[in-house]
Structures are given as C-alpha cells and as structure tokens.
Design an enzyme around this catalytic site. Structure first.
Site, PDB file in Angstrom:
ATOM      1  NE  ARG A 508     124.345  63.235 -35.818  1.00 11.24           N
ATOM      2  CZ  ARG A 508     124.729  62.593 -34.328  1.00 11.24           C
ATOM      3  NH1 ARG A 508     124.534  62.835 -33.326  1.00 11.24           N
ATOM      4  NH2 ARG A 508     125.337  61.020 -35.141  1.00 11.24           N
ATOM      5  CD  GLU A 510     124.994  61.295 -38.651  1.00  8.99           C
ATOM      6  OE1 GLU A 510     125.703  60.154 -38.800  1.00  8.99           O
ATOM      7  OE2 GLU A 510     126.110  61.859 -38.337  1.00  8.99           O
ATOM      8  CD  GLU A 786     126.113  59.815 -32.035  1.00  9.58           C
ATOM      9  OE1 GLU A 786     126.345  59.557 -32.554  1.00  9.58           O
ATOM     10  OE2 GLU A 786     124.816  60.563 -31.066  1.00  9.58           O
ATOM     11  CG  HIS A 807     121.289  57.379 -31.723  1.00 12.54           C
ATOM     12  ND1 HIS A 807     121.753  58.248 -32.449  1.00 12.54           N
ATOM     13  CD2 HIS A 807     121.874  56.627 -31.704  1.00 12.54           C
ATOM     14  CE1 HIS A 807     122.886  57.928 -33.153  1.00 12.54           C
ATOM     15  NE2 HIS A 807     122.831  56.706 -32.546  1.00 12.54           N
TER      16      HIS A 807
END
Length: 932
Positions: A508, A510, A786, A807
C-alpha cells in the site's frame, strides 16, 4: 647405474608411499584450518566496505580432534605476499583466548580505497596449532566526503514534472551519459556511485551489477549510502561510455504523506566517480560534472515506488549506453557541489537483489483480452511479462494480494497506491518487460491490452521476488502441515518486508520502517536469516533521526518521513531492544557500543514525560496495536484496551533495565547501578498504580496487561503468582484463544513457558478459529497478516483500508517455535553456550527439527516420537558447549547412540531425576533415546 626390476619396483613403491603421506598431510592441514572467515557483521571479502575498524570472525572446522580454541593469531597486511610472516598492518601475536568472533582490529589506521589482506590460525584445546587459513581480503570504499571529486549531476526535472496521484509531482526518469577515452589497457577500475533517487548504471552497454533500487533508503538529510563496483573487465582501450538511468525512488518520489525533510520536488541527481589504473601506470578519473549529457525522452516515462512504472517502447534510444552513440543533441546536466551537512558513506548492508523466480503461474480467468494470473504465493518484487502485442497498444499490469468472490481484484487495502505498470508497444510481436524502478506486493497479476487474437498462456508471466540480499540462517520443520505453513508464512513475511529497510507492508501507500513492528520481530528474524548487518544499518538510521530531537525522542518510523513530534512507548524502545537482541544472538558487542548513548537518550525521553506521578510518564502510545475484539466504546479501537499509561510504564522500566544490562556488558558500572535503581523504582510505581493484589484495576481486563507486567518482572514475587492466575483466567475466558496485539503477542509464549504452562501455549498455538495463527492459514494465507481477521472465506475482507495481507509482527511466534518446540536456543551471547530443550506435545506433534548457523557453525536439535520412544538428535558446533534437557527421562533409561548412557569426557551429567535429565555437552553429534 642400472636398477634391477625389483629395485625399480621398490623405488616406485617408496615414491607412491611418500606421495600419499604428503597428500594425507596436506589434507590434514586443509581439514584443520579455520573456515568461514568474515569481517564485522558477516561480510565475506567485500569491496567498498564501510568500516576502517572492522572485527574478525572465523569458525573452527568440525573434527573429532577439535573441540575448542585455546588461542588465536590474526595477521593483517597491505599485500598477500607479506602474509603470514611479515604482516605490516597488524599482528595480534598469539592471544590466549577462546574468542573466535568479533575480534577487534588494533592495527595501523586504514584509509579510503585501501585493500587489506588477512589470515588467522588457532590453537585447539590441546595447544596444537592449526595451519593458517586461506587469505581473505576487504577493500574500503570512499569513507569521507573529501574523497569525492565528482559533483551531483542531473537534469532539472522539477520544472516539467507531471501531476501524479493526489496532486503530487512526479519527475520524469532521466537518461544520463558520459563518453570518455582510455589511452591503454586497464589494470584495475573502481566505480563509486550513488544517487538522490534510485539508479541503474551501465558501462559500454553492460549492466555493472544486478542490484535493485540502489542505493537504498536512509535519512537522506543525514546520510546517503554509496556503492563500489569493480568494473575492470567492462572497460576497453579507446572509447568508452558510462550511462545511468535515474528515477525518483524514495528520495524525490511520493512517500507516505510527503512530509520528508528532503524535498519531494527536488530533481534526482547522481554522484559518480570512476577511478581507473592503466597498464602504463597512469591513473584516470571520470566524474559526474557539467560535461555529462542527459535526456528525459527515454522509454521509462514515469516511475514511482507506490504507483508503478510506465514504459513506452516508442521512446527507446538504440545504443544510448554505448560509445557509438552521438549525444550532441542531449541537454547538458546541471551540477551541485557536495556539502558537508550530508554524509556520504559506503553502504553498510547488502543491497536488494532478485532472489527467486516463480515460473508456475496459474491462469485464474480470461475475459476478452484481460487475464488474471495466480503466482500461488504472496510475494514482493516485479513481474517479467512476455506477451504478444500490437503496435501502439498499451499493456496494463495490475496487482492484488487476493481476489474478490467474482475473481476481480481486491485493492482497497492498497489505498492510494496505484501499483500499476504500463507498457506501450512500438511494434507488433512478442514483447518482454520487467519494471526497473518500482516494486509491488502481490499474489495475483492482471494483464490487459495484449493482442486480442492471442490465447493467454501461463508462461506469459513470471514473478521475480526481490529483497535485501541476506542468507538463510535457520530452518524449522515439524510433523504438522499447518505449523510448517506457519513457518513458511513467517519467513515470507520477513523477506517481503525486508526491502532495504524493515517495512510494515509492501503493497500500500506506506511501506515504512515502523519501529514497534521491527522490535517485536527482530528475534525471529535473527533466527531465520542472517540479518545482523541489515539491523545494524537500520539502527544507524534510527540514531540519525533521533539526533533531530534534543529530548531523545525516537520517531515512529525510520527513515522518518512523517516528522511527528511524539514518541511512542513500545515503538521507540526499538533503540534499546533491537541492539540487545542482536548482541545476544550474535555476540557482537559493537552494536551495544554504537547504540548505548541512543538507548540512554530514549530512557531520558521517558523521564522527560514524567510529570505529576513519579516514574509514570504521560505520552503517546499506539498501544497493544490491533488487539482482537477491542471494546466498541474505544475511540481508537486499533490501539486495544490495555491502557497506554500502563504501556508507558512497562516499556520505560524495560528500557531502563536493558540499559543497565548493556552498561554492565560495556563495563560502565556506575551507569549499570543507576539504571538498575531506576528500573526498580518504575516497577514499584507500576504495581501500585495499576494492580491490587495482582489484579489489574482498569475498566477492562486484558491478557496483555498481565503479560507485560509478568514478563518484564514488574511485580513483587508474591504478587506475580497472583497475576499469573488472573492471566490464566483471562485466557480461559477467551476460550483458550489469544487476546493480544502487537505488543502482547511476542511475549505470550514466553510468559506461559516460564509459568510451566507450555501445554496451554500449544493449545493456543494450534487453535484453528479466530483469533489464532492457524485461522489465516485456513483462509488461504501464504504470508502473515496485519490483522488477526484480515479476511475470512465467509465474511470477506476486513472493512478497514489498513489491512495488509503481508505483514510480519505476528510472526514473532517463530522465536518460540525454534526455542521450545524444536528446542534450540542461545544461553550465552552468540551461542557460545547453547540450550537444547525441546518440549514435545504428542497431542499435536510427533516430530520437530530446527537448525541455526551460529557464529561458531551449525547447531541443530531434531526430535521425533515413534514406537513409544523419544529420539533426539543434536549437533553442537566447535568452540561451544550445550546444556541438553531431556524430559520424561532418567539417567537409567537414557540411551546414547544406542547404548546405555554413560558420562564421557564430552558429556557430563548436571542433574537427573525421574522426569528429566540435564547434560553438559562438548561439541559433537549425539543421538539420545528414551522410552516414554
């Protein structure tokens, strides 16, 4: 003189025997030499090395005659010919020591460009000397800004940038080149290069390296890393061409919320210095300066970390990177001088590289000329596509981690990241394309815009996995398929998120180095991969960002592009926790020396936040991030129900305690006493503020509130026992599921282990329903998620956009899998002493095995249960010892290599009762067996 046939035969036989004896002697010498020579954080014969004061490490060979080292000698010289007897840089002489790792260089000062050669030998436990090792070397890079004669060079792309996503400006990628001539043959050549942006460099049309997205990501306002390449074989007498492709990358591109200290709109630049030694003895240096030429009219039209790449084959420039190209119509570059405020320093960990290629894609769906492919593994990297196209058509390549029920893409969790590549064809036919200046997180890939008459084929697509170039260090496997899948998901989560820095997600808008995520996963990462250099490099960036704050604040993310003015408990503690983890895993004291002042400053930040209540800070915290089943009344549900004030106190205490331990290791006795006293005072304040008779006094009971207090030893002994019972009650209330987020999850298995509740931990680990580790596996996960509930087959995707399916935080369970399921752990820093202590649970497993490449060699623990018998195979590397704990055994029932156990010079019985045996073992390979 004539020899008889008989004499001739005897003479020939004598020669054969002598030859055999010489060979045996050579083999013996070869077997006994030190092996696996490395410097500093595990580098093997590096060039462009960053450290003029390295440490030296080696391993003893595996041999029955070699158990330990009693002494060593290191020799260091400026040429091979001087070794071993005339070392001109350093001769350690014979040092009586068992140390074979991280021995500090104590010789003459080393300088930029210097090539250094070294050897080592050791004396074994019987004072017998080995032969000298093979000669190893390292070559230093440009260590100082003054070593650079080049200038920052590039085109001004800010003035003609293009509006991108959310009105961010996007720079056109640049094509830069310099033609030059060499008067004679080349003896040696080094290319020193870096960029404000990301680059790919070619010499005479040949790629200089296979590195990806170089030079990587650091706090560019403090330090930019440089690369060194040996390009001797790429140069030629006469005309040559040095060519660079340059894009924005992290430096000048769209990163997070765009509040970087370095300007988002500043045009990317290169810094390039080619130093050549010619056969005639002369030297020639080619640098980036105003004589370079450039254009933005090349085929890569746009490139963005988040948004992908646009490649237009109509703009391809034939031979632009060769000496035959005429660049007279290209623009002259603009230049900037090197300034002293930004340090230029050799890269201190390995670059990102292409690691794995997936060839077995599966076609999921075909509709008109749009096809969806499944790579069968959530991965990070780029595709390689080979598809038929028509001239002028645009191939669109989209990415997704998972699909919706109708086989369309789920991309809500990519948020504003477009993560789309485009290829515009210049002619009819098969095109091949690999994006260069972007990367994607994906399992599914969609192609559209290819030749409508073509029938899609799975061979059209390959997946190129990319991550920082570290070696595999550990292995774990078991008799349980889902546990093995969990291990696979953990390791994929690590690789996918170790893209030059440790990131929180790879897909994403980020992909940032969150400090809290990093500190919880570091121990598991250090089991699975050789990430020593990776972590220490990132910690340098952390210290650089911390230096921007006078109060010792450690930012949420490193490199810090958010520029928030708050620190978070449990996050900033990475400055203390990760160095301590690295030290315990590797035995490298250097990381403690480098991080000590930073760690103290972070504890000072906590102290600055203590106001009315002594030892209880008031500050920001992300809490027990993404705890399952948060209270509906919470304004910030992602932060969980464990009060942030409790979390502040816990990590304040823990960091103070670790600083005290680090001070002891470094011989700083007064500091050790000071921080130990601080730790005790915080512990007393913690218990009085948040607990009464061992019970948490807050509005909502949480597993994490108890776990934190118990694990960090913040209770009085009698209170701790009560708190443990309340913890068990909370776990029972959750139907024996975990109820923990990012901060509580890593310590859950450790606390239950210390309590003797290992069977309970097995029960929690092997839960199939939400929230649990196997829940995501049951939904098809191939990486860690995540959230505990990122997706379900019945309910679909979590409605929140912050929903990474790749994640690593919850993969922290991997440490316990190694240490207690397989039973392999370090008892002394760097595995100098090893614990082999598996705790089987036959309800779930019949076997488990783990191995780790320790600084001393391979260690392993492997057990299986069959025919009502427990078998344990153990490997202990030279120059270490191990405590072997065998449960459900007694001395009289224990077999060693098939025979009744007896103490030997290698095995000493420490303790024995009807339920367990503890043995002190010297290096070797052993098999233990006992009836259950």
């Amino acid at each position: 003189m004539k020899l008889s046939i008989k004499s001739t035969f005897h003479f020939l036989l004598y020669c054969v025997i002598v030859s055999l004896l010489l060979c045996v002697s050579c083999i013996k010498e070869e077997i006994n030499v030190p092996i696996s020579l490395k410097i500093s954080e595990g580098f093997k014969n590096p060039i462009g090395f960053y450290n003029p004061n390295p440490t030296f490490s080696w391993e003893l060979p595996v041999s029955e005659q070699i158990k330990s080292q009693s002494a060593y000698q290191i020799v260091v010289a400026s040429s091979k010919e001087l070794l071993p007897d005339n070392a001109d840089l350093w001769d350690s002489k014979k040092q009586k020591s068992t140390q074979s790792t991280f021995v500090k260089y104590q010789g003459k000062a080393l300088k930029s460009r210097q090539k250094v050669y070294w050897q080592v030998r050791y004396w074994n436990q019987d004072e017998n000397a080995s032969s000298w090792s093979k000669i190893n070397s390292f070559e230093l890079g440009l260590l100082n800004n003054d070593d650079w004669k080049a200038q920052w060079a590039g085109l001004d792309t800010a003035k003609d940038s293009i509006k991108g996503v959310r009105k961010f400006l996007m720079h056109r990628p640049q094509y830069l080149r310099k033609g030059f001539e060499l008067a004679s043959d080349v003896v040696s050549a080094r290319l020193y290069i870096t960029a404000k942006g990301v680059f790919d460099v070619l010499l005479n049309g040949n790629d200089v390296s296979d590195d990806v997205m170089t030079p990587g990501w650091t706090p560019y306002n403090h330090r930019i890393e440089t690369l060194t390449y040996d390009v001797t074989k790429l140069l030629q007498t006469g005309k040559n061409a040095l060519a660079v492709e340059l894009a924005s990358g992290w430096h000048s591109g769209r990163i997070s919320r765009g509040r970087a200290l370095y300007e988002n709109f500043a045009s990317p630049k290169i810094l390039c210095q080619l130093e050549v030694v010619l056969k005639d003895g002369s030297k020639q240096t080619i640098v980036s300066d105003e004589s370079w030429k450039g254009t933005t009219n090349g085929p890569i039209r746009l490139a963005s970390v988040y948004d992908g790449e646009v490649y237009d084959a109509n703009f391809e420039i034939p031979n632009w990177n060769t000496d035959a190209f005429d660049d007279s119509n290209w623009k002259s570059v603009e230049v900037e001088a090197i300034t002293k405020d930004v340090k230029l320093a050799p890269k201190r960990h390995h670059t990102v590289k292409n690691q794995v290629v997936f060839n077995d894609a599966e076609i999921v769906s075909v509709k008109e000329n749009t096809s969806v492919f499944n790579m069968k593994q959530n991965m990070v990297g780029v595709p390689k596509v080979k598809v038929p196209m028509k001239k002028g058509d645009t191939l669109k390549i989209r990415f997704s981690e998972m699909l919706l029920k109708d086989n369309t893409f789920y991309t809500k969790n990519y948020r504003s990241a477009k993560s789309t590549d485009y290829y515009i064809a210049a002619k009819d036919g098969i095109v091949e394309y690999v994006p260069k200046f972007t990367f994607h997180g994906f399992q599914f890939l969609e192609l559209s815009g290819y030749d409508k008459n073509a029938k899609p084929n799975a061979s059209w697509v390959q997946g190129i996995v990319q991550h920082s170039n570290f070696e595999k260090k550990g292995t774990f496997t078991s008799s349980h398929d889902k546990l093995n899948q969990l291990q696979s998901n953990i390791t994929w989560g690590l690789r996918d998120n170790f893209f030059d820095v440790p990131t929180d997600c790879p897909q994403r808008d980020e992909r940032l180095g969150w400090t809290g995520d990093a500190q919880v996963i570091a121990p598991t990462a250090l089991f699975n991969y050789s990430t020593h250099a990776f972590w220490t490099a990132w910690l340098q960036s952390l210290r650089e960002n911390q230096s921007e704050h006078k109060n010792g604040l450690v930012p949420y993310i490193v490199p810090d592009v958010l520029q928030n003015k708050n620190g978070s408990s449990g996050w900033g503690d990475a400055a203390v926790i990760i160095p301590w983890d690295i030290y315990n895993t590797t035995g490298d004291i250097t990381v403690l020396e480098e991080s000590y002042e930073s760690a103290k400053k972070w504890v000072g930040y906590y102290q600055s936040k203590v106001k009315k209540q002594p030892y209880l800070p008031k500050m920001h915290s992300f809490g027990d991030w993404l705890q399952p089943y948060p209270s509906k009344t919470l304004k910030k549900a992602n932060r969980g129900d464990t009060p942030k004030d409790l979390i502040h106190a816990v990590f304040f205490a823990h960091s103070a305690h670790l600083v005290s331990k680090i001070a002891n290791v470094l011989g700083k006795t007064e500091d050790a006493k000071k921080y130990a006293a601080l730790y005790k005072n915080i512990a007393n304040a913690f218990e009085n503020a948040f607990f009464e008779e061992g019970k948490f006094t807050g509005e909502k009971q949480t597993q994490t509130s108890y776990l934190l207090g118990i694990y960090f030893n913040l209770f009085k002994p009698e209170t701790k026992l009560k708190a443990q019972q309340y913890l068990l009650e909370e776990i029972k209330n959750a139907n024996y599921h975990l109820g923990t987020g990012f901060l509580g999850t890593p310590i859950l298995p450790k606390v239950l282990d210390d309590m003797g509740e290992i069977d309970l931990m097995y029960k929690i680990l092997f839960k199939e329903t939400y929230p649990s580790w196997f829940y995501s596996i049951n939904q098809g996960a191939t990486t860690m998620w995540e959230r505990w509930n990122s997706f379900s087959k019945e309910g679909g995707y979590n409605s929140q956009s912050m929903n990474s399916l790749n994640h690593y935080a919850y993969g922290a369970i991997g440490q316990w899998m190694y240490e207690r399921i397989a039973g392999l752990a370090s008892l002394a820093p760097g595995y100098k002493k090893i614990r082999i202590a598996p705790v089987p649970n036959t309800e779930f497993l019949t076997s488990a095995s783990a191995s780790v490449k320790t600084p001393f060699g391979k260690a392993s623990s492997s057990w299986k249960i069959e025919n009502n018998s427990f078998n344990l195979d153990v490997v202990i590397p030279p120059n270490t010892t191990a405590e072997i704990h065998i449960l459900n055994a007694s001395k009289n029932k224990l077999l060693l290599d098939g025979n009744n156990f007896k103490e030997t010079s290698n095995l000493k019985l420490i303790s024995s009762d009807d339920n367990s045996v503890i043995i002190l073992a010297e290096p070797g390979t052993y098999n233990f067996q006992t009836k259950l």
